[in-house]
Design a protein around this motif. Structure first.
Motif, PDB file in Angstrom:
ATOM      1  N   SER A   1       0.808  -1.211   0.000  1.00  0.00           N
ATOM      2  CA  SER A   1       0.000   0.000   0.000  1.00  0.00           C
ATOM      3  C   SER A   1       0.849   1.272   0.000  1.00  0.00           C
ATOM      4  N   ASP A   2       2.145   1.114   0.010  1.00  0.00           N
ATOM      5  CA  ASP A   2       2.984   2.288   0.136  1.00  0.00           C
ATOM      6  C   ASP A   2       4.198   2.184  -0.783  1.00  0.00           C
ATOM      7  N   VAL A   3       4.064   2.773  -1.924  1.00  0.00           N
ATOM      8  CA  VAL A   3       5.168   2.736  -2.875  1.00  0.00           C
ATOM      9  C   VAL A   3       6.061   3.933  -2.626  1.00  0.00           C
ATOM     10  N   GLU A   4       7.263   3.668  -2.358  1.00  0.00           N
ATOM     11  CA  GLU A   4       8.182   4.768  -2.133  1.00  0.00           C
ATOM     12  C   GLU A   4       9.350   4.670  -3.102  1.00  0.00           C
ATOM     13  N   ILE A   5       9.575   5.747  -3.785  1.00  0.00           N
ATOM     14  CA  ILE A   5      10.705   5.748  -4.699  1.00  0.00           C
ATOM     15  C   ILE A   5      11.836   6.500  -4.020  1.00  0.00           C
ATOM     16  N   GLY A   6      12.834   5.767  -3.646  1.00  0.00           N
ATOM     17  CA  GLY A   6      13.942   6.370  -2.926  1.00  0.00           C
ATOM     18  C   GLY A   6      14.847   7.145  -3.858  1.00  0.00           C
ATOM     19  N   LEU A   7      15.567   8.079  -3.263  1.00  0.00           N
ATOM     20  CA  LEU A   7      16.557   8.817  -4.040  1.00  0.00           C
ATOM     21  C   LEU A   7      17.797   7.945  -4.132  1.00  0.00           C
ATOM     22  N   GLU A   8      17.681   6.886  -4.906  1.00  0.00           N
ATOM     23  CA  GLU A   8      18.723   5.882  -4.889  1.00  0.00           C
ATOM     24  C   GLU A   8      19.840   6.157  -5.882  1.00  0.00           C
ATOM     25  N   GLY A   9      19.585   7.072  -6.795  1.00  0.00           N
ATOM     26  CA  GLY A   9      20.601   7.311  -7.807  1.00  0.00           C
ATOM     27  C   GLY A   9      20.670   6.142  -8.766  1.00  0.00           C
ATOM     28  N   ALA A  10      21.611   6.185  -9.653  1.00  0.00           N
ATOM     29  CA  ALA A  10      21.721   5.131 -10.646  1.00  0.00           C
ATOM     30  C   ALA A  10      22.010   3.786  -9.983  1.00  0.00           C
ATOM     31  N   THR A  11      21.460   2.736 -10.556  1.00  0.00           N
ATOM     32  CA  THR A  11      21.723   1.404 -10.044  1.00  0.00           C
ATOM     33  C   THR A  11      23.200   1.085 -10.286  1.00  0.00           C
ATOM     34  N   ASP A  12      23.846   0.575  -9.259  1.00  0.00           N
ATOM     35  CA  ASP A  12      25.266   0.301  -9.402  1.00  0.00           C
ATOM     36  C   ASP A  12      25.491  -1.086  -9.985  1.00  0.00           C
ATOM     37  N   GLU A  13      26.356  -1.155 -10.972  1.00  0.00           N
ATOM     38  CA  GLU A  13      26.738  -2.442 -11.523  1.00  0.00           C
ATOM     39  C   GLU A  13      27.655  -3.125 -10.513  1.00  0.00           C
ATOM     40  N   ASP A  14      27.621  -4.441 -10.541  1.00  0.00           N
ATOM     41  CA  ASP A  14      28.465  -5.219  -9.642  1.00  0.00           C
ATOM     42  C   ASP A  14      29.937  -4.828  -9.752  1.00  0.00           C
ATOM     43  N   THR A  15      30.342  -4.566 -10.997  1.00  0.00           N
ATOM     44  CA  THR A  15      31.750  -4.264 -11.247  1.00  0.00           C
ATOM     45  C   THR A  15      32.160  -2.894 -10.716  1.00  0.00           C
ATOM     46  N   ASP A  16      31.151  -2.042 -10.412  1.00  0.00           N
ATOM     47  CA  ASP A  16      31.448  -0.713  -9.873  1.00  0.00           C
ATOM     48  C   ASP A  16      31.679  -0.758  -8.369  1.00  0.00           C
ATOM     49  N   LEU A  17      31.271  -1.866  -7.755  1.00  0.00           N
ATOM     50  CA  LEU A  17      31.297  -1.927  -6.300  1.00  0.00           C
ATOM     51  C   LEU A  17      32.689  -2.222  -5.769  1.00  0.00           C
ATOM     52  N   GLU A  18      33.054  -1.459  -4.758  1.00  0.00           N
ATOM     53  CA  GLU A  18      34.332  -1.691  -4.102  1.00  0.00           C
ATOM     54  C   GLU A  18      34.094  -1.923  -2.618  1.00  0.00           C
ATOM     55  N   SER A  19      34.983  -2.689  -2.023  1.00  0.00           N
ATOM     56  CA  SER A  19      34.874  -2.986  -0.607  1.00  0.00           C
ATOM     57  C   SER A  19      34.878  -1.690   0.204  1.00  0.00           C
ATOM     58  N   ARG A  20      34.040  -1.625   1.223  1.00  0.00           N
ATOM     59  CA  ARG A  20      33.982  -0.430   2.070  1.00  0.00           C
ATOM     60  C   ARG A  20      34.075  -0.833   3.532  1.00  0.00           C
ATOM     61  N   PRO A  21      34.520   0.072   4.398  1.00  0.00           N
ATOM     62  CA  PRO A  21      34.629  -0.263   5.827  1.00  0.00           C
ATOM     63  C   PRO A  21      33.253  -0.527   6.456  1.00  0.00           C
ATOM     64  N   PRO A  22      33.228  -1.384   7.483  1.00  0.00           N
ATOM     65  CA  PRO A  22      31.964  -1.627   8.179  1.00  0.00           C
ATOM     66  C   PRO A  22      31.578  -0.431   9.053  1.00  0.00           C
ATOM     67  N   VAL A  23      30.283  -0.257   9.244  1.00  0.00           N
ATOM     68  CA  VAL A  23      29.778   0.791  10.130  1.00  0.00           C
ATOM     69  C   VAL A  23      29.184   0.084  11.355  1.00  0.00           C
ATOM     70  N   VAL A  24      29.723   0.408  12.515  1.00  0.00           N
ATOM     71  CA  VAL A  24      29.426  -0.335  13.732  1.00  0.00           C
ATOM     72  C   VAL A  24      28.766   0.563  14.781  1.00  0.00           C
ATOM     73  N   THR A  25      27.726   0.045  15.416  1.00  0.00           N
ATOM     74  CA  THR A  25      27.097   0.760  16.531  1.00  0.00           C
ATOM     75  C   THR A  25      27.328  -0.035  17.804  1.00  0.00           C
ATOM     76  N   ILE A  26      27.723   0.658  18.852  1.00  0.00           N
ATOM     77  CA  ILE A  26      27.929  -0.008  20.134  1.00  0.00           C
ATOM     78  C   ILE A  26      26.697   0.208  21.005  1.00  0.00           C
ATOM     79  N   MET A  27      26.126  -0.886  21.475  1.00  0.00           N
ATOM     80  CA  MET A  27      24.922  -0.790  22.291  1.00  0.00           C
ATOM     81  C   MET A  27      25.084  -1.622  23.553  1.00  0.00           C
ATOM     82  N   GLY A  28      24.222  -1.368  24.518  1.00  0.00           N
ATOM     83  CA  GLY A  28      24.280  -2.138  25.747  1.00  0.00           C
ATOM     84  C   GLY A  28      23.618  -1.382  26.886  1.00  0.00           C
TER      85      GLY A  28
END
Ligand code: GDP
Ligand code: MG
Length: 370
Positions: free
Chosen positions: A59-86
Motif C-alpha cells: 500500500s505504500d510505494v516509495e521511490i527512494g533517491l537511490e541514484g543510478a543502479t550500481d553495476e556489480d563491477t562498480d562496487l568496491e569494498s567499504r569499511p563496516p559501520v558499527v554501533t555499540i549498544m548495551g
C-alpha cells in the motif's frame, strides 16, 4: 490503487518534471506534471531513469533517491559501520573512547580530535572501521523510524559483573529487527571474581548463542578501561565485515544519512553525515533532509579538512541552509535548481504530515465529544 503525480515522481527522483513527461511520452503515456500515474507505470519510469524502486509495502510505494543502479563491477569494498549498544554503565562510552585511542591513524594526524557523531579508526592491518558514536538506543530507534539503515553490525556490550539487563535485551531486539549481526563484547573482565560464563548462559535465553557454546555469534572478553583484547574485538569486527562482503560504488553522486546536527554559533548549521554510497566532494550541492546548501567545508573526526569523502566515512559538513534532523537522507545533486526542487518537496511533505496529524487529532477529539 496507489498513484503518484508526475511532478512528485520527478521530485522523488531528483529529476526535472519535463524529463519525466518525455520519458512517459516515449513509453506511450501522455501526462502533464499535475496528472497522476499508477504505481506500475511509475516503477517503469523510475527504472528508465536508472533508479531502484523500493516498494515499502503493497500500500505504500516509495521511490527512494537511490541514484543510478550500481553495476556489480562498480562496487568496491567499504569499511563496516558499527554501533555499540548495551545497558547503561556497562561501558559503551569507555569502549568507544578506548577504540578511538587504538586508532593508528590518529597519531599521524596529530590534529585535535573533534567530537562528532561518528568516527573512523584504522586497524593495525590497515583496514578501517567506522563507529557511530550517538547516545545509544534513542538515536538508533529514531533513525530506524525514518527508515535509515546506517549500521552494518552491533557490538553488544555486556558487563561481566552485571550480566544481561533490560537495555541489553532491548539492544538484542533492535539488532534483530534491523537484521544486523551482533558481536558480543563481555566487558569489565578485569574486575575480580567476574563470571563471563554466566553472561553467555543469560544470552542463550535470548537466542544469542556465542561461538564457544556452538553458536554463530562472535564473542570477545574485553576490558575497556584496562584496554584488554581491544585488538581481538577489532579483529572480530573485520572478520564479520568480510563475511558481510560490504561494498559500495565510490564513483557516483554521494548519498547517505545525517547522523547528528547542530546550529553552531560561529559556523552556522553543522551536520555530521555518513557517506554510504558515492563520494562527496567539497563545493558540491547537497540536500540533507529538507535543507540544502553548498558544502563549504568538510572535516573528519580528527578535525582535518577534506576535499572528498567516500563510502563509510563520517564527515562534518558546513554550508547547509538549516539544521537537518538525524536519520534523514542526504544526497549530492547537480545544481541549485534540483536542490531547491527536492528541498521544497520535502518541506511540503513535512507540512502535509503536520497538518495531517492536526486533522487526525481533531477527528479524535470530535469522536470523543460525540
Ligand atoms: P556506558 O553508560 O555504557 O557508556 O558506560 P561507561 O563507559 O560510562 O562506564 C560506566 C562505568 O564503568 C565507568 O565508571 C567506567 O569507568 C566503568 N568501566 C567501563 N569499562 C570498564 C572496564 O572494562 N573495567 C572496569 N573495571 N570498569 C569499567
Ligand atoms: Mg555512555
Amino acid at each position: 490503487p496507489e498513484t503518484i503525480t508526475v511532478q512528485e515522481l520527478a521530485n522523488r527522483m531528483a529529476a526535472r518534471g519535463g524529463e519525466v513527461v518525455k520519458a512517459l511520452f516515449r513509453m506511450g503515456v501522455m501526462a502533464t506534471l499535475t496528472q497522476s500515474i499508477d504505481a506500475d507505470t511509475a516503477e517503469l519510469v523510475v527504472q528508465e531513469f536508472g533508479h531502484r524502486v523500493k516498494r515499502v509495502a503493497e500500500s505504500d510505494v516509495e521511490i527512494g533517491l537511490e541514484g543510478a543502479t550500481d553495476e556489480d563491477t562498480d562496487l568496491e569494498s567499504r569499511p563496516p559501520v558499527v554501533t555499540i549498544m548495551g545497558h547503561v554503565d556497562h561501558g559503551k562510552t569507555s569502549l568507544l573512547d578506548a577504540l578511538r585511542k587504538a586508532d593508528v591513524a590518529a597519531h599521524e594526524a596529530g590534529g585535535i580530535t573533534q567530537h562528532i557523531g561518528a568516527y573512523q579508526v584504522t586497524v593495525p592491518d590497515g583496514s578501517r572501521v567506522t563507529f557511530i558514536d550517538t547516545p545509544g538506543h534513542a538515536a538508533f530507534t529514531a533513525m530506524r523510524a525514518r527508515g535509515a539503515s546506517v549500521t552494518d553490525m552491533v557490538v553488544l556490550v555486556v558487563a561481566a559483573d552485571d550480566g544481561v539487563m533490560p537495555q541489553t535485551i532491548e539492544a538484542i531486539n533492535h539488532a534483530k529487527a534491523a537484521n544486523v549481526p551482533l558481536i558480543v563484547a563481555v566487558n569489565k573482565i578485569d574486575k575480580p571474581g567476574v563470571n563471563p560464563d554466566r553472561v553467555r548462559q543469560e544470552l542463550l535465553q535470548h537466542e544469542i548463542v556465542v561461538e564457544s557454546l556452538g553458536g554463530e555469534t562472535q564473542e570477545v572478553e574485553v576490558s575497556a578501561t584496562q584496554k584488554i583484547n581491544l585488538d581481538k574485538l577489532l579483529e572480530a569486527i573485520t572478520l564479520q565485515a568480510e563475511l558481510l562482503d560490504l561494498r559500495a560504488n565510490p564513483d557516483r553522486a554521494a548519498e547517505g544519512t545525517v547522523i547528528e546536527s547542530k546550529l553552531d554559533r560561529g559556523r552556522g548549521p553543522v551536520a555530521t553525515v555518513l557517506v554510504q554510497k558515492g563520494t562527496l566532494k567539497q563545493g558540491e550541492i547537497v540536500v540533507a533532509g529538507a535543507e540544502w546548501g553548498r558544502v563549504r567545508a568538510m572535516l573528519d573526526d580528527k578535525g582535518r579538512q577534506l576535499k572528498s569523502a567516500g563510502p563509510s566515512l563520517p564527515v562534518e559538513i558546513l554550508g547547509l541552509s538549516g539544521v537537518p534532523t538525524a536519520g534523514e537522507n542526504f544526497v549530492a545533486v547537480e545544481d541549485e535548481g534540483r536542490a531547491r526542487e527536492i528541498s521544497d518537496f520535502r518541506q511540503r511533505k513535512l507540512r502535509e504530515k503536520v497538518s495531517a496529524a492536526h486533522t487526525a487529532g481533531r477527528g479524535t477529539l470530535a469522536e470523543m465529544l460525540a
